[in-house]
Scaffold this motif. Structure first.
Motif, mmCIF file in Angstrom:
data_model
loop_
_atom_site.group_PDB
_atom_site.id
_atom_site.type_symbol
_atom_site.label_atom_id
_atom_site.label_comp_id
_atom_site.label_asym_id
_atom_site.label_seq_id
_atom_site.Cartn_x
_atom_site.Cartn_y
_atom_site.Cartn_z
ATOM 1 N N GLY A 1 -3.261 14.040 -4.629
ATOM 2 C CA GLY A 1 -2.045 13.441 -4.091
ATOM 3 C C GLY A 1 -1.924 11.970 -4.457
ATOM 4 O O GLY A 1 -2.845 11.351 -4.974
ATOM 5 N N GLU A 2 -0.756 11.413 -4.175
ATOM 6 C CA GLU A 2 -0.505 9.989 -4.400
ATOM 7 C C GLU A 2 -1.133 9.196 -3.252
ATOM 8 O O GLU A 2 -1.105 9.627 -2.104
ATOM 9 C CB GLU A 2 1.000 9.712 -4.460
ATOM 10 N N LEU A 3 -1.657 8.009 -3.545
ATOM 11 C CA LEU A 3 -2.404 7.207 -2.584
ATOM 12 C C LEU A 3 -1.608 5.998 -2.119
ATOM 13 O O LEU A 3 -0.964 5.325 -2.924
ATOM 14 C CB LEU A 3 -3.710 6.732 -3.230
ATOM 15 N N THR A 4 -1.660 5.710 -0.811
ATOM 16 C CA THR A 4 -1.091 4.492 -0.243
ATOM 17 C C THR A 4 -2.190 3.791 0.555
ATOM 18 O O THR A 4 -2.858 4.417 1.369
ATOM 19 C CB THR A 4 0.091 4.799 0.693
ATOM 20 N N VAL A 5 -2.372 2.493 0.291
ATOM 21 C CA VAL A 5 -3.384 1.687 0.972
ATOM 22 C C VAL A 5 -2.693 0.471 1.574
ATOM 23 O O VAL A 5 -1.978 -0.250 0.879
ATOM 24 C CB VAL A 5 -4.478 1.221 -0.019
ATOM 25 N N VAL A 6 -2.899 0.251 2.872
ATOM 26 C CA VAL A 6 -2.335 -0.914 3.554
ATOM 27 C C VAL A 6 -3.451 -1.563 4.352
ATOM 28 O O VAL A 6 -4.146 -0.890 5.122
ATOM 29 C CB VAL A 6 -1.178 -0.515 4.500
ATOM 30 N N GLY A 7 -3.645 -2.873 4.161
ATOM 31 C CA GLY A 7 -4.724 -3.554 4.864
ATOM 32 C C GLY A 7 -4.462 -5.026 5.022
ATOM 33 O O GLY A 7 -3.406 -5.539 4.637
ATOM 34 N N ALA A 8 -5.439 -5.709 5.604
ATOM 35 C CA ALA A 8 -5.321 -7.140 5.846
ATOM 36 C C ALA A 8 -6.667 -7.811 5.612
ATOM 37 O O ALA A 8 -7.721 -7.205 5.815
ATOM 38 C CB ALA A 8 -4.860 -7.407 7.272
#
Length: 136
Positions: A75-82
């Motif tokens: 699948g396609e990957l989404t990464v969200v962080g800080a």
């Protein structure tokens, strides 16, 4: 060159667990890179990613690269962080097939640093004292 452009290593947790390596290059508003996940059960998955880093937050979007084992859909990957005050990247990841979880990444430098062994002890003394059921 941005402050986020470097190599990062860490762990992913959630529906998949394992070690992860992230290499980012480019400017804050035009990052590119590669994410390599070594899943504890399924093996290695490699993603080409693009994204941006602004106001202490990072957003990356990726597509699988290379061969995928038969019967496995990444699948396609989404990464969200800080970026944390300690210099770590913490956040969440998800894919279009429904997998997801959290991650922690630490900056990793390829610089070779000399090892300072310090002073070598002149003498090491040990002693054993028996006191019934207690041994010191």
């Amino acid at each position: 060159m941005s402050g986020i452009e470097k190599n990062w290593n860490g762990r992913v947790l959630g529906t998949n667990t394992g070690n992860v390596s992230v290499a980012l290059t480019g400017e804050n508003d035009a990052l590119t890179g590669i994410i390599r996940l070594n899943d504890d059960k399924l093996g290695v998955a490699v993603y080409n990613v693009t994204g941006k880093f602004e106001e202490g937050g990072i957003a990356l979007f990726g597509t699988p690269q290379g061969e995928v084992p038969e019967g496995v859909d990444l699948g396609e990957l989404t990464v969200v962080g800080a970026l944390t005050p300690e210099g770590r990247l913490d956040g969440e990841w998800s894919t279009t097939i429904g997998t997801g979880g959290t991650f922690q990444l630490w900056p990793h430098s390829f610089q070779v640093r000399p090892i300072n062994v310090g002073a070598i002890p002149e003498q090491l003394n040990t002693s054993v004292r028996s006191m019934g059921a207690i041994r010191l």
